[in-house]
Design a protein around this motif. Structure first.
Motif, PDB file in Angstrom:
ATOM      1  N   ARG A 130     -35.888 -48.878  19.498  1.00  7.50           N
ATOM      2  CA  ARG A 130     -35.216 -49.425  20.688  1.00  7.50           C
ATOM      3  C   ARG A 130     -34.464 -48.316  21.444  1.00  7.50           C
ATOM      4  NH1 ARG A 130     -33.305 -53.871  17.444  1.00  7.50           N
ATOM      5  NH2 ARG A 130     -31.171 -53.574  18.205  1.00  7.50           N
ATOM      6  N   PRO A 131     -34.127 -48.545  22.713  1.00  2.00           N
ATOM      7  CA  PRO A 131     -33.387 -47.517  23.457  1.00  2.00           C
ATOM      8  C   PRO A 131     -31.949 -47.360  22.960  1.00  2.00           C
ATOM      9  CG  PRO A 131     -34.218 -49.271  24.924  1.00  2.00           C
ATOM     10  CD  PRO A 131     -34.447 -49.727  23.527  1.00  2.00           C
ATOM     11  N   HIS A 132     -31.562 -46.156  22.703  1.00  2.00           N
ATOM     12  CA  HIS A 132     -30.187 -45.847  22.289  1.00  2.00           C
ATOM     13  C   HIS A 132     -29.790 -44.504  22.867  1.00  2.00           C
ATOM     14  CE1 HIS A 132     -30.151 -49.023  19.332  1.00  2.00           C
ATOM     15  NE2 HIS A 132     -31.224 -48.536  18.744  1.00  2.00           N
ATOM     16  N   TRP A 133     -28.490 -44.287  22.957  1.00  2.00           N
ATOM     17  CA  TRP A 133     -28.007 -42.915  23.151  1.00  2.00           C
ATOM     18  C   TRP A 133     -27.120 -42.566  21.972  1.00  2.00           C
ATOM     19  CZ3 TRP A 133     -22.699 -42.160  23.629  1.00  2.00           C
ATOM     20  CH2 TRP A 133     -21.921 -43.292  23.975  1.00  2.00           C
ATOM     21  N   ILE A 134     -27.212 -41.325  21.516  1.00  2.08           N
ATOM     22  CA  ILE A 134     -26.328 -40.869  20.433  1.00  2.08           C
ATOM     23  C   ILE A 134     -25.693 -39.549  20.855  1.00  2.08           C
ATOM     24  CG2 ILE A 134     -27.470 -42.048  18.518  1.00  2.08           C
ATOM     25  CD1 ILE A 134     -28.858 -39.379  17.892  1.00  2.08           C
ATOM     26  N   ARG A 135     -24.457 -39.377  20.455  1.00  3.17           N
ATOM     27  CA  ARG A 135     -23.706 -38.197  20.886  1.00  3.17           C
ATOM     28  C   ARG A 135     -22.840 -37.722  19.730  1.00  3.17           C
ATOM     29  NH1 ARG A 135     -19.748 -40.201  24.761  1.00  3.17           N
ATOM     30  NH2 ARG A 135     -18.155 -39.624  23.251  1.00  3.17           N
ATOM     31  N   ILE A 136     -22.665 -36.435  19.619  1.00 11.02           N
ATOM     32  CA  ILE A 136     -21.740 -35.895  18.613  1.00 11.02           C
ATOM     33  C   ILE A 136     -20.619 -35.164  19.329  1.00 11.02           C
ATOM     34  CG2 ILE A 136     -21.493 -34.224  16.748  1.00 11.02           C
ATOM     35  CD1 ILE A 136     -23.838 -35.290  15.503  1.00 11.02           C
ATOM     36  N   ASP A 137     -19.401 -35.491  18.964  1.00  7.02           N
ATOM     37  CA  ASP A 137     -18.217 -34.838  19.517  1.00  7.02           C
ATOM     38  C   ASP A 137     -17.479 -34.125  18.388  1.00  7.02           C
ATOM     39  OD1 ASP A 137     -18.797 -36.236  21.908  1.00  7.02           O
ATOM     40  OD2 ASP A 137     -17.543 -37.942  21.289  1.00  7.02           O
ATOM     41  N   VAL A 138     -16.550 -33.270  18.764  1.00  9.66           N
ATOM     42  CA  VAL A 138     -15.621 -32.701  17.788  1.00  9.66           C
ATOM     43  C   VAL A 138     -14.220 -33.121  18.204  1.00  9.66           C
ATOM     44  CG1 VAL A 138     -14.678 -30.571  16.805  1.00  9.66           C
ATOM     45  CG2 VAL A 138     -17.128 -30.733  17.307  1.00  9.66           C
ATOM     46  N   ARG A 139     -13.483 -33.682  17.266  1.00 11.28           N
ATOM     47  CA  ARG A 139     -12.101 -34.101  17.527  1.00 11.28           C
ATOM     48  C   ARG A 139     -11.137 -33.297  16.678  1.00 11.28           C
ATOM     49  NH1 ARG A 139     -11.345 -38.818  20.502  1.00 11.28           N
ATOM     50  NH2 ARG A 139     -13.303 -39.834  21.093  1.00 11.28           N
ATOM     51  N   GLY A 140      -9.929 -33.118  17.180  1.00  9.13           N
ATOM     52  CA  GLY A 140      -8.900 -32.393  16.442  1.00  9.13           C
ATOM     53  C   GLY A 140      -8.242 -33.290  15.404  1.00  9.13           C
ATOM     54  N   PRO A 141      -7.328 -32.737  14.603  1.00  9.90           N
ATOM     55  CA  PRO A 141      -6.669 -33.505  13.546  1.00  9.90           C
ATOM     56  C   PRO A 141      -5.916 -34.728  14.095  1.00  9.90           C
ATOM     57  CG  PRO A 141      -6.136 -31.163  13.369  1.00  9.90           C
ATOM     58  CD  PRO A 141      -6.896 -31.332  14.645  1.00  9.90           C
ATOM     59  N   ASP A 142      -5.419 -34.636  15.347  1.00  9.93           N
ATOM     60  CA  ASP A 142      -4.707 -35.772  15.938  1.00  9.93           C
ATOM     61  C   ASP A 142      -5.665 -36.796  16.554  1.00  9.93           C
ATOM     62  OD1 ASP A 142      -5.683 -34.307  18.050  1.00  9.93           O
ATOM     63  OD2 ASP A 142      -3.737 -33.927  19.000  1.00  9.93           O
ATOM     64  N   GLY A 143      -6.961 -36.556  16.426  1.00  4.61           N
ATOM     65  CA  GLY A 143      -7.942 -37.506  16.960  1.00  4.61           C
ATOM     66  C   GLY A 143      -8.338 -37.218  18.400  1.00  4.61           C
ATOM     67  N   ASN A 144      -7.587 -36.352  19.087  1.00  2.00           N
ATOM     68  CA  ASN A 144      -7.941 -36.033  20.476  1.00  2.00           C
ATOM     69  C   ASN A 144      -9.211 -35.184  20.529  1.00  2.00           C
ATOM     70  OD1 ASN A 144      -5.817 -37.424  21.580  1.00  2.00           O
ATOM     71  ND2 ASN A 144      -4.484 -35.636  21.748  1.00  2.00           N
ATOM     72  N   LEU A 145      -9.977 -35.369  21.604  1.00  2.00           N
ATOM     73  CA  LEU A 145     -11.238 -34.643  21.742  1.00  2.00           C
ATOM     74  C   LEU A 145     -11.009 -33.149  21.910  1.00  2.00           C
ATOM     75  CD1 LEU A 145     -13.345 -36.876  24.172  1.00  2.00           C
ATOM     76  CD2 LEU A 145     -14.129 -36.015  21.953  1.00  2.00           C
ATOM     77  N   TRP A 146     -11.795 -32.372  21.188  1.00  2.00           N
ATOM     78  CA  TRP A 146     -11.857 -30.933  21.430  1.00  2.00           C
ATOM     79  C   TRP A 146     -13.133 -30.604  22.213  1.00  2.00           C
ATOM     80  CZ3 TRP A 146     -10.464 -27.944  16.256  1.00  2.00           C
ATOM     81  CH2 TRP A 146      -9.074 -28.060  16.025  1.00  2.00           C
ATOM     82  N   LEU A 147     -14.260 -31.123  21.693  1.00  2.00           N
ATOM     83  CA  LEU A 147     -15.555 -30.875  22.324  1.00  2.00           C
ATOM     84  C   LEU A 147     -16.252 -32.214  22.544  1.00  2.00           C
ATOM     85  CD1 LEU A 147     -16.803 -27.886  20.074  1.00  2.00           C
ATOM     86  CD2 LEU A 147     -15.602 -27.747  22.273  1.00  2.00           C
ATOM     87  N   LEU A 148     -16.659 -32.453  23.790  1.00  2.00           N
ATOM     88  CA  LEU A 148     -17.371 -33.686  24.132  1.00  2.00           C
ATOM     89  C   LEU A 148     -18.840 -33.341  24.340  1.00  2.00           C
ATOM     90  CD1 LEU A 148     -17.416 -36.700  25.146  1.00  2.00           C
ATOM     91  CD2 LEU A 148     -16.964 -35.776  27.428  1.00  2.00           C
ATOM     92  N   GLY A 149     -19.698 -33.941  23.529  1.00  2.00           N
ATOM     93  CA  GLY A 149     -21.130 -33.664  23.657  1.00  2.00           C
ATOM     94  C   GLY A 149     -21.767 -34.500  24.740  1.00  2.00           C
ATOM     95  N   ASN A 150     -23.043 -34.237  24.997  1.00  2.00           N
ATOM     96  CA  ASN A 150     -23.837 -35.121  25.842  1.00  2.00           C
ATOM     97  C   ASN A 150     -24.864 -35.825  24.983  1.00  2.00           C
ATOM     98  OD1 ASN A 150     -23.942 -35.409  29.048  1.00  2.00           O
ATOM     99  ND2 ASN A 150     -22.747 -33.600  28.478  1.00  2.00           N
ATOM    100  N   PRO A 151     -25.340 -36.995  25.435  1.00  2.00           N
ATOM    101  CA  PRO A 151     -26.223 -37.789  24.582  1.00  2.00           C
ATOM    102  C   PRO A 151     -27.622 -37.188  24.436  1.00  2.00           C
ATOM    103  CG  PRO A 151     -25.271 -39.127  26.356  1.00  2.00           C
ATOM    104  CD  PRO A 151     -25.011 -37.686  26.682  1.00  2.00           C
TER     105      PRO A 151
END
Ligand code: ZN
Ligand code: ZN
Length: 497
Positions: free
Chosen positions: A465-486
């Motif tokens: 089925r159609p899906h998008w998947i993305r991997i991000d990197v978050r810091g220890p406080d949960g805030n985004l460090w690196l935002l990937g694209n799908p």
């Protein structure tokens, strides 16, 4: 059909950048000067046809070994357009910018004059000159450079959203007054940040193109991309690439609806990105949030992270465009998520959100050139470095059925197909990986990043089925460090490419 049209536009844009080297001249003016022409002027007439939007002259002459010199200038049917003397082998003039020494403005049809001056020609000497004249028509623009700044493939770091004194950026003058900030201050800040490319996106105007034309030869390690922020009462959007005017007066007869603005952008070969859609729209920020009706199949990019919004929310998500972007991904659109500082003061402080380069958009491109960067942005080969570091890296690929896809790409993963996702992260120790997307996501074992260079692989089964998947990197406080694209699995046809 749409994909074919965009491909053509990119091709045209790429062609413009290196046109002088490849294209035959539209007119070639040749002649000879002798010692009798010493310290005189010669006016060589030529005709410019209707519909020309850029005029370029390449000039050369013989006799340098005898210290022969021929100077060059131009006059249009109504006025003097500039004088480059014996200094420049190529000069170009368009409506919004021109080689320094020349006046930008419309290229009127009719009789023009190539003004030749002869400061020195010895008795008995002869100098033959050739002026090759190129006419361009239409709105595509390949940029300020004839060649790529780097020819190697790589991850190139840039800021896609910057204001200068050509709109509402200000900085301290030499005596400390608050003044409209000259464009070079922003370019210097980007250099100091170690960026590879920037787009200047002043509100609705393109008057900054002239300053960029002047700075481009000097900042030859920082790609300057012309942009503007189309600023309406129902939302803001950056347009990258073209210099042509695009009417922003949404709701007036000039631009009755957003669809008509999009048509102008597409006609000009521009790349559009909806800005800070998560901001509120009201008396505190007029027209900032996105409320315009639009076919998201025509929107190739969304600014998922805006420096000004990050600053206001102190790094949190509540004003970011992330939810807005993900809602369109969930609806089946393929749209690149990018970042932009929205800087308004030419300051560069890595600790400060919305300073030049915070956040940085990092693009995987085959070379550092305007066509390559814009094409890779459109393709989604992109991650966003929210802290604007110089070295954090996020590479994600997926494999299924012998095919491989990087961020932004599509991959077919039929029911039961073995699907592998490979992740490479550099310089993000202390952070952790996080999956986002729809459908059956693999469990993220071993998500903590402890060293400067880490790779992980995850495998799961496709469901067809159609899906998008993305991997991000978050810091220890949960805030985004690196935002990937799908990476898009089994995408439906609903796409902006
Ligand atoms: Zn804005
Ligand atoms: Zn802005």
């Amino acid at each position: 059909m749409r994909a074919v049209l965009i491909g053509l536009a990119l091709l045209l844009a790429a062609g413009t950048a290196a046109f002088a080297a490849e294209r035959a001249a539209d007119l070639t003016l040749t002649g000879a000067m002798t010692g009798q022409d010493h310290q005189t002027y010669r006016e060589v007439p030529f005709r410019v046809p209707a519909g020309v939007t850029r005029l370029t002259v390449r000039f050369e002459h013989t006799g340098q070994d005898q210290r022969s010199v021929i100077d060059v200038g131009l006059r249009d049917p109504a006025r003097f357009r500039g004088w480059s003397g014996g200094d420049k082998a190529e000069v170009t003039i368009s409506e919004s910018e021109a080689t320094p020494a020349y006046l930008p403005g419309p290229i009127p049809a009719g009789p023009w004059t190539l003004i030749l001056g002869v400061p020195n020609l010895r008795k008995g000497a002869e100098a033959r000159y050739t002026a090759r004249i190129f006419f361009e028509r239409g709105t595509a623009f390949g940029g300020f450079y004839d060649a790529p700044l780097k020819t190697t493939p790589g991850w190139y770091r840039g800021d896609l959203h910057l204001h200068t004194g050509h709109s509402d950026a200000s900085c301290a003058s030499r005596r400390g007054a608050k003044v409209p900030c000259p464009l070079y201050k922003t370019v210097e800040a980007a250099e100091a940040r170690g960026l590879d490319f920037i787009a200047i996106t002043d509100h609705n105007t393109t008057s900054h193109d002239q300053a960029m034309r002047e700075l481009a030869p000097y900042f030859d390690d920082l790609l300057l991309i012309p942009g503007r922020e189309i600023t309406t009462f129902q939302g803001h959007a950056n347009v990258f690439g073209p210099e042509a005017f695009i009417d922003f007066q949404l709701g007036s007869p000039r631009a009755p609806d957003m669809a008509s603005i999009l048509s102008e952008v597409e006609k000009a070969g521009g790349l559009i990105s909806i800005n800070h859609p998560g901001l509120p729209s009201g008396e505190t920020c007029m027209g900032c949030g996105w409320t315009a009706k639009v076919d998201f199949g025509r929107i190739p990019m969304i600014e998922a992270e805006n420096g000004g919004a990050l600053r206001q929310s102190q790094g949190g998500d509540f004003l970011s465009g992330l939810a807005f972007w993900e809602a369109r991904l969930n609806a089946g659109y393929r749209i690149t998520g990018v970042g932009g500082s929205d800087n308004h003061n030419a300051l560069m402080d890595p600790a400060e959100a919305a300073s030049v380069g915070s956040p940085t958009t990092v693009v995987h491109a085959p070379e550092l050139s305007q066509p390559a960067i814009l094409s890779a942005l459109r393709a989604g080969h992109v991650f966003v470095d929210l802290k604007g570091t110089r070295d954090r890296l996020l590479e994600v690929t997926a494999e299924a059925g012998g095919h491989s896809a990087e961020m932004g790409d599509a991959l077919s993963a039929p029911v039961g197909a073995a699907l592998a996702v490979h992740v490479h992260v550099a310089h993000a120790a202390g952070g952790h990986l996080a999956f986002a997307g729809t459908g059956p996501l693999p469990k993220l074992a071993d998500a903590e990043l402890t060293s400067a260079d880490e790779t992980r692989s995850y495998s799961f089964a496709g469901d067809g089925r159609p899906h998008w998947i993305r991997i991000d990197v978050r810091g220890p406080d949960g805030n985004l460090w690196l935002l990937g694209n799908p990476i898009y699995l089994n995408p439906a046809a609903r796409t902006a490419r």
